[in-house]
Design an enzyme around this catalytic site. Structure first.
Site, PDB file in Angstrom:
ATOM      1  N   ALA A 183      -1.171   1.049   1.428  1.00  0.00           N
ATOM      2  CA  ALA A 183      -0.737  -0.320   1.672  1.00  0.00           C
ATOM      3  C   ALA A 183       0.787  -0.300   1.696  1.00  0.00           C
ATOM      4  CB  ALA A 183      -1.244  -1.228   0.562  1.00  0.00           C
ATOM      5  N   GLY A 228      -4.388   2.938   0.203  1.00  0.00           N
ATOM      6  CA  GLY A 228      -5.099   2.232   1.270  1.00  0.00           C
ATOM      7  C   GLY A 228      -5.484   3.130   2.435  1.00  0.00           C
ATOM      8  N   GLU A 247      -8.564   4.779   1.395  1.00  0.00           N
ATOM      9  CA  GLU A 247      -9.607   3.742   1.385  1.00  0.00           C
ATOM     10  C   GLU A 247     -10.075   3.412   2.806  1.00  0.00           C
ATOM     11  OE1 GLU A 247      -6.965   1.445  -1.221  1.00  0.00           O
ATOM     12  OE2 GLU A 247      -8.669   1.174  -2.575  1.00  0.00           O
ATOM     13  N   GLU A 265      -2.752   4.494  -7.068  1.00  0.00           N
ATOM     14  CA  GLU A 265      -2.329   3.140  -7.437  1.00  0.00           C
ATOM     15  C   GLU A 265      -1.966   3.000  -8.903  1.00  0.00           C
ATOM     16  OE1 GLU A 265      -4.855   3.860  -5.434  1.00  0.00           O
ATOM     17  OE2 GLU A 265      -4.887   2.512  -3.712  1.00  0.00           O
TER      18      GLU A 265
HETATM   19  N1  CO8 Z   1       4.492   1.592   2.062  1.00  0.00           N
HETATM   20  C1  CO8 Z   1       5.645   1.320   2.695  1.00  0.00           C
HETATM   21  N2  CO8 Z   1       6.456   2.265   3.223  1.00  0.00           N
HETATM   22  C2  CO8 Z   1       6.069   3.538   3.097  1.00  0.00           C
HETATM   23  C3  CO8 Z   1       4.896   3.907   2.440  1.00  0.00           C
HETATM   24  C4  CO8 Z   1       4.078   2.858   1.917  1.00  0.00           C
HETATM   25  N3  CO8 Z   1       2.881   3.093   1.305  1.00  0.00           N
HETATM   26  N4  CO8 Z   1       4.780   5.238   2.459  1.00  0.00           N
HETATM   27  C5  CO8 Z   1       5.862   5.707   3.109  1.00  0.00           C
HETATM   28  N5  CO8 Z   1       6.639   4.677   3.510  1.00  0.00           N
HETATM   29  C6  CO8 Z   1       7.921   4.742   4.230  1.00  0.00           C
HETATM   30  C7  CO8 Z   1       9.049   5.204   3.352  1.00  0.00           C
HETATM   31  O1  CO8 Z   1       9.529   4.141   2.564  1.00  0.00           O
HETATM   32  C8  CO8 Z   1      10.038   5.674   4.377  1.00  0.00           C
HETATM   33  O2  CO8 Z   1      10.628   4.549   4.964  1.00  0.00           O
HETATM   34  P1  CO8 Z   1      12.244   4.457   5.116  1.00  0.00           P
HETATM   35  O3  CO8 Z   1      12.589   5.588   6.047  1.00  0.00           O
HETATM   36  O4  CO8 Z   1      12.450   3.100   5.699  1.00  0.00           O
HETATM   37  O5  CO8 Z   1      12.784   4.656   3.750  1.00  0.00           O
HETATM   38  C9  CO8 Z   1       9.140   6.296   5.443  1.00  0.00           C
HETATM   39  O6  CO8 Z   1       7.841   5.715   5.255  1.00  0.00           O
HETATM   40  C10 CO8 Z   1       9.003   7.792   5.332  1.00  0.00           C
HETATM   41  O7  CO8 Z   1       8.550   8.084   4.020  1.00  0.00           O
HETATM   42  P2  CO8 Z   1       9.287   9.114   3.036  1.00  0.00           P
HETATM   43  O8  CO8 Z   1      10.718   9.215   3.392  1.00  0.00           O
HETATM   44  O9  CO8 Z   1       8.926   8.750   1.640  1.00  0.00           O
HETATM   45  O10 CO8 Z   1       8.571  10.470   3.474  1.00  0.00           O
HETATM   46  P3  CO8 Z   1       8.357  11.753   2.558  1.00  0.00           P
HETATM   47  O11 CO8 Z   1       7.884  12.829   3.480  1.00  0.00           O
HETATM   48  O12 CO8 Z   1       9.563  12.044   1.735  1.00  0.00           O
HETATM   49  O13 CO8 Z   1       7.163  11.366   1.554  1.00  0.00           O
HETATM   50  C11 CO8 Z   1       5.033  10.410   0.945  1.00  0.00           C
HETATM   51  C12 CO8 Z   1       5.892  11.087   2.052  1.00  0.00           C
HETATM   52  C13 CO8 Z   1       4.754  11.407  -0.172  1.00  0.00           C
HETATM   53  C14 CO8 Z   1       3.740   9.981   1.585  1.00  0.00           C
HETATM   54  C15 CO8 Z   1       5.810   9.201   0.379  1.00  0.00           C
HETATM   55  O14 CO8 Z   1       6.240   8.394   1.466  1.00  0.00           O
HETATM   56  C16 CO8 Z   1       4.984   8.328  -0.544  1.00  0.00           C
HETATM   57  O15 CO8 Z   1       4.773   8.704  -1.694  1.00  0.00           O
HETATM   58  N6  CO8 Z   1       4.534   7.141  -0.048  1.00  0.00           N
HETATM   59  C17 CO8 Z   1       3.819   6.192  -0.840  1.00  0.00           C
HETATM   60  C18 CO8 Z   1       2.422   6.660  -1.086  1.00  0.00           C
HETATM   61  C19 CO8 Z   1       1.652   5.702  -1.982  1.00  0.00           C
HETATM   62  O16 CO8 Z   1       1.930   5.555  -3.155  1.00  0.00           O
HETATM   63  N7  CO8 Z   1       0.631   5.033  -1.390  1.00  0.00           N
HETATM   64  C20 CO8 Z   1      -0.192   4.131  -2.097  1.00  0.00           C
HETATM   65  C21 CO8 Z   1       0.317   2.749  -1.950  1.00  0.00           C
HETATM   66  S1  CO8 Z   1      -0.533   1.605  -2.964  1.00  0.00           S
HETATM   67  C22 CO8 Z   1      -1.893   1.196  -2.087  1.00  0.00           C
HETATM   68  O17 CO8 Z   1      -2.175   1.743  -1.047  1.00  0.00           O
HETATM   69  C23 CO8 Z   1      -2.711   0.139  -2.683  1.00  0.00           C
HETATM   70  C24 CO8 Z   1      -3.891  -0.292  -1.833  1.00  0.00           C
HETATM   71  C25 CO8 Z   1      -4.515  -1.536  -2.382  1.00  0.00           C
HETATM   72  C26 CO8 Z   1      -3.629  -2.712  -2.146  1.00  0.00           C
HETATM   73  C27 CO8 Z   1      -4.220  -3.961  -2.682  1.00  0.00           C
HETATM   74  C28 CO8 Z   1      -3.643  -5.218  -2.040  1.00  0.00           C
HETATM   75  C29 CO8 Z   1      -2.638  -5.990  -2.815  1.00  0.00           C
END
Ligand code: CO8
Length: 257
Positions: A63, A108, A111, A131
């Site tokens: 998400a 997400g 999921e 999460e």
């Molecule tokens: N949301 C928003 N932006 C994201 C997300 C995300 N989940 N993942 C990556 N991005 C963005 C980064 O912020 C970055 O953007 P910017 O260049 O503008 O800073 C761009 O994508 C590239 O990402 P990274 O620079 O971080 O790339 P890396 O190769 O260094 O890292 C990772 C890749 C490991 C995947 C890292 O991006 C990461 O850890 N992302 C988040 C992963 C995460 O925690 N996902 C779970 C989110 S929570 C969720 O999904 C809950 C679902 C239920 C929701 C319920 C409703 C309310």
């Protein structure tokens, strides 16, 4: 557009298309996904669907954390509920859905993949429900679907520790059906979709419905449903044609009738 929908014959390809944000799911993307599912559902000729992510790094990295940060509790509940409805609609699509998981499938994203019938992964795919590391819990179906797919204990370990697992481990625990090099993943997904499309369409679709309903009911109810739907297939031209063709050592071209 954050979601693209393309057709190759009777196979729909839904792509989450925000590669610069690793295909993270915001409300707009979920709305577009909902519309794409409706379009697919309305196409009577569709035989199978593939879901994938744009780019070579992520299927869906979760998400959209930036969009979630400012949400109120009510907004978070509504986002969880509305996305659950969309993912449930995807799961209940009449035709089989294959996730081609081409990289990160986190939160997400994992999921979304779990809402598909079959998951194929690239060697670089990484799965997690992280999460709890964000002070949250899975909110797009992860608390329900992961345990149904891999069993409670393995799901509990993944959810409670937020651990990331690589594609080979996902294969080992049954989260994915197969692992391929990234460059051949989509071809493999199409090959499987084509194999599905070559079967009798009504038979495949009824089997999907009966198998899914069976998972949510008692064995007795499931077996009764199976017998009922099995009988119904004898009303179809395809069942008559398929049985006759086998006996006559011919190949029958299924019509979906
Ligand atoms: N949301 C928003 N932006 C994201 C997300 C995300 N989940 N993942 C990556 N991005 C963005 C980064 O912020 C970055 O953007 P910017 O260049 O503008 O800073 C761009 O994508 C590239 O990402 P990274 O620079 O971080 O790339 P890396 O190769 O260094 O890292 C990772 C890749 C490991 C995947 C890292 O991006 C990461 O850890 N992302 C988040 C992963 C995460 O925690 N996902 C779970 C989110 S929570 C969720 O999904 C809950 C679902 C239920 C929701 C319920 C409703 C309310």
């Amino acid at each position: 557009m954050n979601i693209s929908l393309a057709w190759r014959d009777a196979i729909a390809l839904i792509t989450v298309n925000r590669p610069e944000q690793l295909n993270a799911l915001n409300a707009e993307t979920i709305k577009e996904l909902d519309a794409a599912i409706d379009t697919v559902s309305a196409n009577a000729d569709c035989r199978a669907v593939i879901v994938t992510g744009a780019g070579e790094k992520a299927f869906v990295a979760g998400a959209d954390i930036k969009a979630m940060e400012g949400m109120t509790a009510e907004e978070a509940r509504d986002f969880s509920k509305s996305t659950n409805d969309v993912f449930h609609k995807l799961q209940r699509l009449r035709v089989p859905v294959i996730a081609a998981v081409n990289g990160f499938a986190l939160g997400g994203g994992c999921e979304l993949a779990m809402s598909c019938d079959i998951r194929l992964a690239s060697e670089n795919a990484v799965f997690a429900l992280p999460e709890t590391s964000l002070g949250l819990m899975p909110g797009f179906g992860g608390t329900q679907r992961l345990a149904r797919i891999v069993g409670y204990a393995k799901a509990a370990e993944m959810v409670f520790t937020s651990q990331k697992i690589r594609a080979d481990k996902a294969l080992e625990i049954g989260l994915v059906n197969a692992v391929y090099p990234l460059e051949s993943l989509l071809d493999q997904a199409y090959q499987m979709a084509e194999a599905i499309a070559a079967q009798a369409p009504i038979a495949v679709q009824r089997a999907k419905r009966v198998m899914q309903q069976g998972l949510e009911s008692s064995l007795e109810e499931g077996l009764l449903l199976e017998a009922t739907e099995f009988g119904q297939l004898f009303h179809t031209k395809d069942a008559r044609g398929g049985l006759r063709a086998f006996i006559q050592k011919e190949k029958y071209q299924y019509e979906g009738k």
